[in-house]
Scaffold this motif. Structure first.
Motif, mmCIF file in Angstrom:
data_model
loop_
_atom_site.group_PDB
_atom_site.id
_atom_site.type_symbol
_atom_site.label_atom_id
_atom_site.label_comp_id
_atom_site.label_asym_id
_atom_site.label_seq_id
_atom_site.Cartn_x
_atom_site.Cartn_y
_atom_site.Cartn_z
ATOM 1 N N ASN A 1 9.766 12.257 -17.200
ATOM 2 C CA ASN A 1 8.810 12.997 -16.394
ATOM 3 C C ASN A 1 8.179 12.041 -15.383
ATOM 4 O OD1 ASN A 1 6.716 14.488 -15.367
ATOM 5 N ND2 ASN A 1 6.031 15.297 -17.330
ATOM 6 N N LEU A 2 8.870 11.875 -14.278
ATOM 7 C CA LEU A 2 8.452 10.871 -13.295
ATOM 8 C C LEU A 2 7.017 11.056 -12.792
ATOM 9 C CD1 LEU A 2 9.577 8.381 -11.753
ATOM 10 C CD2 LEU A 2 10.086 9.935 -9.883
ATOM 11 N N PRO B 1 8.194 18.590 -5.657
ATOM 12 C CA PRO B 1 6.979 18.262 -4.902
ATOM 13 C C PRO B 1 6.022 19.451 -4.908
ATOM 14 C CG PRO B 1 8.946 17.746 -3.636
ATOM 15 C CD PRO B 1 9.391 18.565 -4.815
ATOM 16 N N LEU C 1 0.831 -1.202 0.000
ATOM 17 C CA LEU C 1 0.000 0.000 0.000
ATOM 18 C C LEU C 1 0.868 1.256 0.000
ATOM 19 C CD1 LEU C 1 -2.827 -1.098 2.457
ATOM 20 C CD2 LEU C 1 -2.816 -1.086 -0.033
ATOM 21 N N GLY C 2 1.997 1.198 0.715
ATOM 22 C CA GLY C 2 2.894 2.357 0.762
ATOM 23 C C GLY C 2 3.406 2.708 -0.623
ATOM 24 N N PHE D 1 2.897 15.726 -8.341
ATOM 25 C CA PHE D 1 4.089 16.572 -8.390
ATOM 26 C C PHE D 1 4.316 17.081 -9.816
ATOM 27 C CE2 PHE D 1 6.281 14.215 -4.608
ATOM 28 C CZ PHE D 1 5.281 14.663 -3.780
ATOM 29 N N VAL E 1 12.271 16.250 -10.076
ATOM 30 C CA VAL E 1 10.916 16.226 -9.548
ATOM 31 C C VAL E 1 10.745 17.330 -8.505
ATOM 32 C CG1 VAL E 1 9.252 14.852 -8.254
ATOM 33 C CG2 VAL E 1 10.721 13.765 -9.954
ATOM 34 N N VAL F 1 0.738 9.736 -4.925
ATOM 35 C CA VAL F 1 1.116 11.077 -4.456
ATOM 36 C C VAL F 1 2.054 11.752 -5.463
ATOM 37 C CG1 VAL F 1 2.432 12.305 -2.695
ATOM 38 C CG2 VAL F 1 0.737 10.610 -2.020
ATOM 39 N N ALA G 1 0.590 4.137 -2.646
ATOM 40 C CA ALA G 1 0.271 5.487 -2.190
ATOM 41 C C ALA G 1 1.319 6.474 -2.674
ATOM 42 C CB ALA G 1 0.173 5.518 -0.671
ATOM 43 N N SER G 2 2.604 6.076 -2.624
ATOM 44 C CA SER G 2 3.628 7.042 -3.030
ATOM 45 C C SER G 2 3.578 7.278 -4.540
ATOM 46 C CB SER G 2 5.012 6.607 -2.561
ATOM 47 O OG SER G 2 5.427 5.481 -3.279
#
Lengths: 270, 405
Positions: free
Chosen positions: A239-240, A46, A23-24, A35, A44, A31, A27-28
């Protein structure tokens, strides 16, 4: 009290693994999709921006999403079409003592490296390759080649659950159907199909999700064809955050697919 | 059931918040620092090393394929093993296929030195990934061609950020059996792409837009392109249109040079942009290919060895860079890769004594026709001030859309 703490010790580590690693990571990714990147350095930055998601609605990316779902669906359908008769043959026609050999034969390709198999297909598909010399033509690298290769790669994941489904089915059900005057097609449609559905659905989860996320086979036999996976790979260096947005799409498609599968109730009696 | 769902959503939200906090904390370090404005970007405040310490025992190198050969690909091609013995620095190499990949990998901080082309160098400098280089600690720097020192792509305000390595041009490679007569123009992959019927290859990076722009520069003077890296929106659109029409006849895009060699060997590709080293390896593997520099000129590269700001093996890094630009090693690489060496004395060390002449090592006129890879920015690189140019982010967008359409 003591039992509870030992239960906690037993479940804690896997639960932590599930939450942090699975899940981490998801989720990342999600998220990161909000960005942006520095226009000069590509680094990148944030922040919060919906631009990456807006970009997804451009025709080029809608096409790629549609194309990817189409390929994954085609691979899944082909796998079902091959696996159902194959599984029936393994479970019902092959003598019992040979069945384990048949299962092993299906499993053997899974032991070979994925890359070796993909490159083998590249060699077979290219001009002057085996397909060309044996059948006088090859689809070349592209759409058909990707479907063919992915179907080959994921077929065992469909055959195994289907075979198990056929194997678990009591012989008496088929006999009862015959006794009541059911012709083979009727028996297949009314008895076999419903009993087999959960196995097929389990298989489609593998074939569909594996095809949806694949990028290696696509880049080896796909020529200039792009799927979601290769688009993520391409944007990963450029482009991450946008790569993350594309990645969220495949996660979303899978989530919708699993929800739909749950709705049918096919997973309940698996 | 309903309750379980709520709990699950709560857990996801909490993880997301954690991830956010973690990301926010990690990245702030790079953006701080002094704000020296140079050519439209800020240079982080990093200092060069003032003296070398004792070798750390290892150095991790990020390089273009063919730049750092230790004999593992071909036992006869080895200019690293001796250095390892002499310096006590064990060398590990990771190769990359595009500048974008190099920038990405360099940013992980896992590599000590990198061979960066002009479209990567400034990005690395501006993001603080590489540090200024003390050229006094690189004895072989004295023998580098003056024309390669203090260039916009390897220095900022007179401060060198690396050591020049060599330069060359992207070439047009073709199958000698299938493409007749021998081509002398890039039109083979653009206007006359149809003759190759789906058997073209092209380089898989946004920087390839410059190759289309270069061809338009020669064939459509009305567009007014003076520098393939300085395109306004109209010029970029024209280049993208040209790439779109080319795409119909592209079999595969390449960034892995081994894949291009394989495609030419198998005959699934008959023409496309390439490097001399690729042509050399393909010929050695009996592929019927030849590579030429077309009459329109070409895009190319001028590479620089740079040192990671995060490196823990800086002494070994300096020693490695000094070795790789030393006359013997620089000559060996220049011949193996097929480019002009940066070290003057390398010209005397090449096996083929004409190498430096063939590759125009000292011919500045020749290199004025080669447009070295550069990072496009909004301030037009060709000096135009009446119009805003497209930057690399726009090129990236245009390229991904082209590739994905």
């Amino acid at each position: 009290m003591k039992r509870r703490s030992s239960l906690g010790a037993l479940l804690g580590p896997p639960l932590l693994w599930l939450v942090v690693a699975y899940l981490g990571a998801l989720a990342s990714i999600f998220v990161t999709a909000f960005f942006t990147t520095d226009t000069f350095t590509n680094a990148v930055v944030p922040g919060f921006s919906l631009d990456n998601f807006r970009e997804l609605f451009k025709p080029a990316y809608l096409h790629i999403i549609g194309r990817t779902i189409g390929i994954a669906a085609a691979v899944t359908v082909l796998c079902i079409l091959i696996a159902v008769p194959f599984g029936f043959f393994m479970a019902r026609v092959v003598p019992r003592r040979w069945q384990s050999v048949a299962v092993a034969a299906v499993m053997v390709p899974l032991w070979a490296s994925y890359l070796v198999k993909a490159y083998a297909w590249r060699a077979m598909l290219q001009q002057g390759g085996v397909l060309d010399s044996a059948f006088g033509g090859t689809p070349g690298f592209g759409f058909a080649a990707v479907i063919l290769t992915l179907t080959y790669l994921w077929l065992p994941y469909m055959i195994l659950p289907v075979y198990t489904g056929f194997e678990r089915m009591p012989e008496s059900h088929l006999e009862a159907s015959a006794d009541l005057g059911g012709r083979p097609w009727m028996t297949f449609r009314r008895i076999l199909m419903p009993a087999l559905l959960p196995s097929v659905v389990a298989g489609t989860i593998f074939t569909f999700s594996l095809s949806l996320g694949d990028y290696i086979a696509v880049s080896i036999v796909g020529g200039k064809l792009q799927m979601l996976g290769t688009a993520v790979l391409q944007n990963y260096t450029l482009n991450l955050p946008f790569a993350a947005a594309l990645g969220s799409v495949s996660a979303l498609i899978m989530l919708l697919y699993l929800t739909a599968v749950r709705r049918t109730g096919a997973l309940d009696n698996l | 059931m309903r309750k379980a769902t709520t709990v699950r959503i709560g857990a996801i939200a909490a993880t997301a918040a954690l991830a956010l906090a973690a990301c926010g904390g990690g990245d702030s370090g790079t953006s701080s620092g002094s704000a020296t404005d140079a050519g439209g970007f800020k240079v982080p405040d990093l200092t060069q090393l003032d003296k070398l310490g004792s070798p750390e025992g290892k150095v991790s190198v990020l390089a273009w394929p063919g730049y750092v050969e230790d004999g593992s690909n071909d036992p006869k091609v080895d200019w690293v093993s001796d250095f390892e013995k002499e310096s006590g620095c064990q060398v590990t190499v990771k190769t990359f296929g595009t500048s974008d990949e190099a920038v990405k990998l360099m940013r992980t901080g896992q590599y000590d030195v990198v061979s960066a082309s002009g479209d990567a160098t400034l990005r690395l400098i501006a993001a603080g990934d590489v540090e200024p280089m003390n050229t006094a600690l690189v004895p072989n720097y004295a023998d580098i061609f003056e024309s390669l020192k203090n260039k916009p792509w390897n220095s900022v305000r007179g401060q060198m950020y690396g050591i020049p390595h060599g330069r060359g041009a992207n070439l047009l490679m073709y199958n000698t059996d299938k493409v007749k007569p021998a081509p002398d123009s890039w039109s083979l992959v653009w206007d006359k792409a149809g003759a190759q019927k789906g058997k073209l290859t092209a380089y898989d990076s946004p920087i390839y837009i410059a190759d289309a722009a270069l061809y338009l520069m020669a064939t459509q003077p009305d567009l007014g392109i003076k520098d393939p890296y300085a395109l306004d929106e109209k010029q970029l659109a024209a280049a993208v249109d040209l790439l779109k029409s080319q795409k119909e006849n592209v079999s595969e895009y390449w960034s892995d040079y081994l894949k291009e060699i394989q495609a030419f060997k198998a005959g699934s590709v008959t023409a496309g942009t390439s490097w001399q080293v690729i042509a050399n390896v393909a010929k050695a593997e009996k592929a019927p290919v030849e590579a030429v520099l077309p009459k329109e000129g070409s895009t190319g590269w001028s590479d620089t060895w740079m040192l990671s700001a995060k490196s823990k093996s800086k002494t070994c890094g300096y020693k490695f860079i000094d070795h790789i630009v030393s006359p013997k090693a620089n000559a060996a690489i220049a011949e193996y890769f097929g480019e002009a060496p940066a070290n003057k004395k390398a010209c005397a060390e090449t096996a083929d004594k004409n190498h430096c002449t063939t590759f125009h090592a000292e011919d500045e006129d020749y290199f004025s026709k080669v447009h070295f890879w550069n990072t496009p920015i909004t301030a037009c690189l060709d000096g135009r001030t009446d119009v805003k140019c497209t930057d690399y982010a726009q090129w990236t967008k245009a390229w991904t859309e082209l590739r994905n359409s």
